[in-house]
Design a protein around this motif. Structure first.
Motif, PDB file in Angstrom:
ATOM      1  N   ALA A  36       0.821  -1.214   0.000  1.00  0.00           N
ATOM      2  CA  ALA A  36       0.000   0.000   0.000  1.00  0.00           C
ATOM      3  C   ALA A  36       0.856   1.265   0.000  1.00  0.00           C
ATOM      4  CB  ALA A  36      -0.951  -0.001   1.188  1.00  0.00           C
ATOM      5  N   ILE A  45       2.507   1.634  -3.401  1.00  0.00           N
ATOM      6  CA  ILE A  45       1.535   2.023  -4.435  1.00  0.00           C
ATOM      7  C   ILE A  45       1.189   3.500  -4.296  1.00  0.00           C
ATOM      8  CG2 ILE A  45      -0.868   1.767  -5.182  1.00  0.00           C
ATOM      9  CD1 ILE A  45      -0.594  -1.172  -4.920  1.00  0.00           C
ATOM     10  N   LYS A  46       1.060   3.954  -3.069  1.00  0.00           N
ATOM     11  CA  LYS A  46       0.780   5.387  -2.859  1.00  0.00           C
ATOM     12  C   LYS A  46       1.923   6.237  -3.392  1.00  0.00           C
ATOM     13  CE  LYS A  46      -2.119   4.755   1.246  1.00  0.00           C
ATOM     14  NZ  LYS A  46      -2.107   4.823   2.728  1.00  0.00           N
ATOM     15  N   SER A 100       1.801   6.125  -7.135  1.00  0.00           N
ATOM     16  CA  SER A 100       0.644   6.888  -7.618  1.00  0.00           C
ATOM     17  C   SER A 100       0.908   8.378  -7.578  1.00  0.00           C
ATOM     18  CB  SER A 100      -0.586   6.576  -6.772  1.00  0.00           C
ATOM     19  OG  SER A 100      -0.862   5.207  -6.786  1.00  0.00           O
ATOM     20  N   LEU A 144       2.869   9.395 -10.384  1.00  0.00           N
ATOM     21  CA  LEU A 144       2.219   9.119 -11.667  1.00  0.00           C
ATOM     22  C   LEU A 144       1.213  10.230 -11.943  1.00  0.00           C
ATOM     23  CD1 LEU A 144       1.863   6.930 -13.886  1.00  0.00           C
ATOM     24  CD2 LEU A 144       0.116   5.917 -12.418  1.00  0.00           C
ATOM     25  N   ASP A 145       1.329  10.855 -13.098  1.00  0.00           N
ATOM     26  CA  ASP A 145       0.472  11.985 -13.388  1.00  0.00           C
ATOM     27  C   ASP A 145      -0.999  11.616 -13.505  1.00  0.00           C
ATOM     28  OD1 ASP A 145       1.340  12.036 -16.863  1.00  0.00           O
ATOM     29  OD2 ASP A 145       2.042  10.675 -15.335  1.00  0.00           O
ATOM     30  N   GLN A 168       2.442  14.070   1.257  1.00  0.00           N
ATOM     31  CA  GLN A 168       1.307  13.790   0.370  1.00  0.00           C
ATOM     32  C   GLN A 168       0.604  12.484   0.684  1.00  0.00           C
ATOM     33  OE1 GLN A 168       1.558  14.347  -3.830  1.00  0.00           O
ATOM     34  NE2 GLN A 168       2.819  16.184  -3.661  1.00  0.00           N
ATOM     35  N   MET A 208      -1.494  12.419  -8.747  1.00  0.00           N
ATOM     36  CA  MET A 208      -2.771  11.706  -8.891  1.00  0.00           C
ATOM     37  C   MET A 208      -3.189  11.093  -7.548  1.00  0.00           C
ATOM     38  SD  MET A 208      -5.166  10.454 -10.881  1.00  0.00           S
ATOM     39  CE  MET A 208      -6.531   9.383 -10.466  1.00  0.00           C
ATOM     40  N   TYR A 209      -4.329  11.482  -7.065  1.00  0.00           N
ATOM     41  CA  TYR A 209      -4.789  10.967  -5.786  1.00  0.00           C
ATOM     42  C   TYR A 209      -5.815   9.852  -5.981  1.00  0.00           C
ATOM     43  CZ  TYR A 209      -2.488  15.103  -4.070  1.00  0.00           C
ATOM     44  OH  TYR A 209      -1.554  16.046  -3.791  1.00  0.00           O
ATOM     45  N   ILE A 210      -5.600   8.745  -5.336  1.00  0.00           N
ATOM     46  CA  ILE A 210      -6.596   7.681  -5.353  1.00  0.00           C
ATOM     47  C   ILE A 210      -6.957   7.371  -3.918  1.00  0.00           C
ATOM     48  CG2 ILE A 210      -6.006   6.638  -7.567  1.00  0.00           C
ATOM     49  CD1 ILE A 210      -4.055   4.884  -6.260  1.00  0.00           C
ATOM     50  N   VAL A 253      -6.586   1.940  -3.270  1.00  0.00           N
ATOM     51  CA  VAL A 253      -5.211   1.523  -2.976  1.00  0.00           C
ATOM     52  C   VAL A 253      -5.206   0.128  -2.365  1.00  0.00           C
ATOM     53  CG1 VAL A 253      -3.212   1.929  -1.482  1.00  0.00           C
ATOM     54  CG2 VAL A 253      -4.256   3.826  -2.704  1.00  0.00           C
ATOM     55  N   GLU A 254      -6.124  -0.108  -1.446  1.00  0.00           N
ATOM     56  CA  GLU A 254      -6.202  -1.415  -0.783  1.00  0.00           C
ATOM     57  C   GLU A 254      -6.491  -2.519  -1.798  1.00  0.00           C
ATOM     58  OE1 GLU A 254      -9.045  -1.553   2.460  1.00  0.00           O
ATOM     59  OE2 GLU A 254      -9.042  -3.755   2.360  1.00  0.00           O
ATOM     60  N   MET A 282      -5.967  -2.421  -5.047  1.00  0.00           N
ATOM     61  CA  MET A 282      -4.817  -2.566  -5.947  1.00  0.00           C
ATOM     62  C   MET A 282      -3.720  -3.385  -5.271  1.00  0.00           C
ATOM     63  SD  MET A 282      -4.580   1.258  -7.621  1.00  0.00           S
ATOM     64  CE  MET A 282      -3.118   0.921  -8.616  1.00  0.00           C
ATOM     65  N   THR A 283      -3.493  -3.103  -3.986  1.00  0.00           N
ATOM     66  CA  THR A 283      -2.498  -3.858  -3.235  1.00  0.00           C
ATOM     67  C   THR A 283      -2.865  -5.335  -3.204  1.00  0.00           C
ATOM     68  OG1 THR A 283      -2.171  -1.921  -1.826  1.00  0.00           O
ATOM     69  CG2 THR A 283      -1.284  -3.999  -1.031  1.00  0.00           C
TER      70      THR A 283
END
Lengths: 113, 113
Positions: free
Chosen positions: A21, A24-25, A28, A31-32, A55, B1-3, B8-9, B11-12
């Motif tokens: 997690a 990935i954050k 992300s 990543l634009d 962030q 890019m905010y998700i 995120v969970e 995707m993980t």
DNA sequence: ATATTATATGAACAGTTATTCATATTTGCA
DNA sequence: TGCAAATATGAATAACTGTTCATATAATAT
């Protein structure tokens, strides 16, 4: 399709690196754009450790540890400027893995709810 | 890019499922062709538990356990026929994740050796 | 019914790993 | 030289997970 053990091992390592997690954050936020229907920007996003930590809401130490993992795994690269170190995504594959996983998850949501 | 955290969970979770040597071997043997330069075949490859176990050199129990993980994660689907259960890849995303990871690894080999 | 084939399941163990905390290193500047 | 800012590192712990072994379930055929 048969792939040898060495390749399987390296594929496993690469995916292990992506399957966390915090990492990935980090990816992300470097990543634009995740929406694959939009054109992938060629603009390189660079962020330093503290900016990333802020962030994604994680500690400086944790982000530093995980940036090392991402760098060793060839997911990101770094550039030094004074006391700051700027990190950015290494190549298109990283973008694709994240984007496709994102789409996979969205599709799973749609089909199950 | 905010998700958001839920995405995120998920995707993980999805990437965790893909990041295991046994599961990658299973997916690979259900995948016709890894070379992305060739056209992706639309032909669905179906294999039963024992065939997979034999092909990847793992025990029946282990393969069964991991097939469950792959199925719960929406990576594969199954079809019953008598006592046998045939498994196959679920969708294009799975193929892409495996293919891109494969390419990523190949590129890493090239750049480091 | 019994045997056989195919697959699934549950418990247990061993190995791995993400996170935190404290501290070290490096660079720039006064 | 000494101080502050930015980042890295090492150790420790807690939680997770892949694999094995033994056993259970399900379907088919004799």
């Amino acid at each position: 399709m048969y792939i040898n053990d060495k390749v399987v091992e390296e594929m496993t390592n690469a995916l292990k690196i992506a399957s966390d997690a915090t990492r990935i954050k980090i990816l992300s936020c470097l990543l634009d754009e995740l929406d694959s229907t939009k054109e992938q920007s060629e603009h390189l996003i660079e962020k330093c450790v503290n900016d990333i930590a802020l962030q994604i809401g994680a500690s400086q130490s944790l982000v530093s540890h995980q940036l090392k993992v991402l760098k060793d795994g060839d997911f990101i690269k770094s550039r030094k400027e004074g006391t700051k170190i700027y990190y950015s995504l290494k190549d298109a594959h990283v973008r694709e893995i994240i984007s496709i996983t994102y789409e996979h998850v969205l599709e799973k949501f749609e089909s199950h709810d």
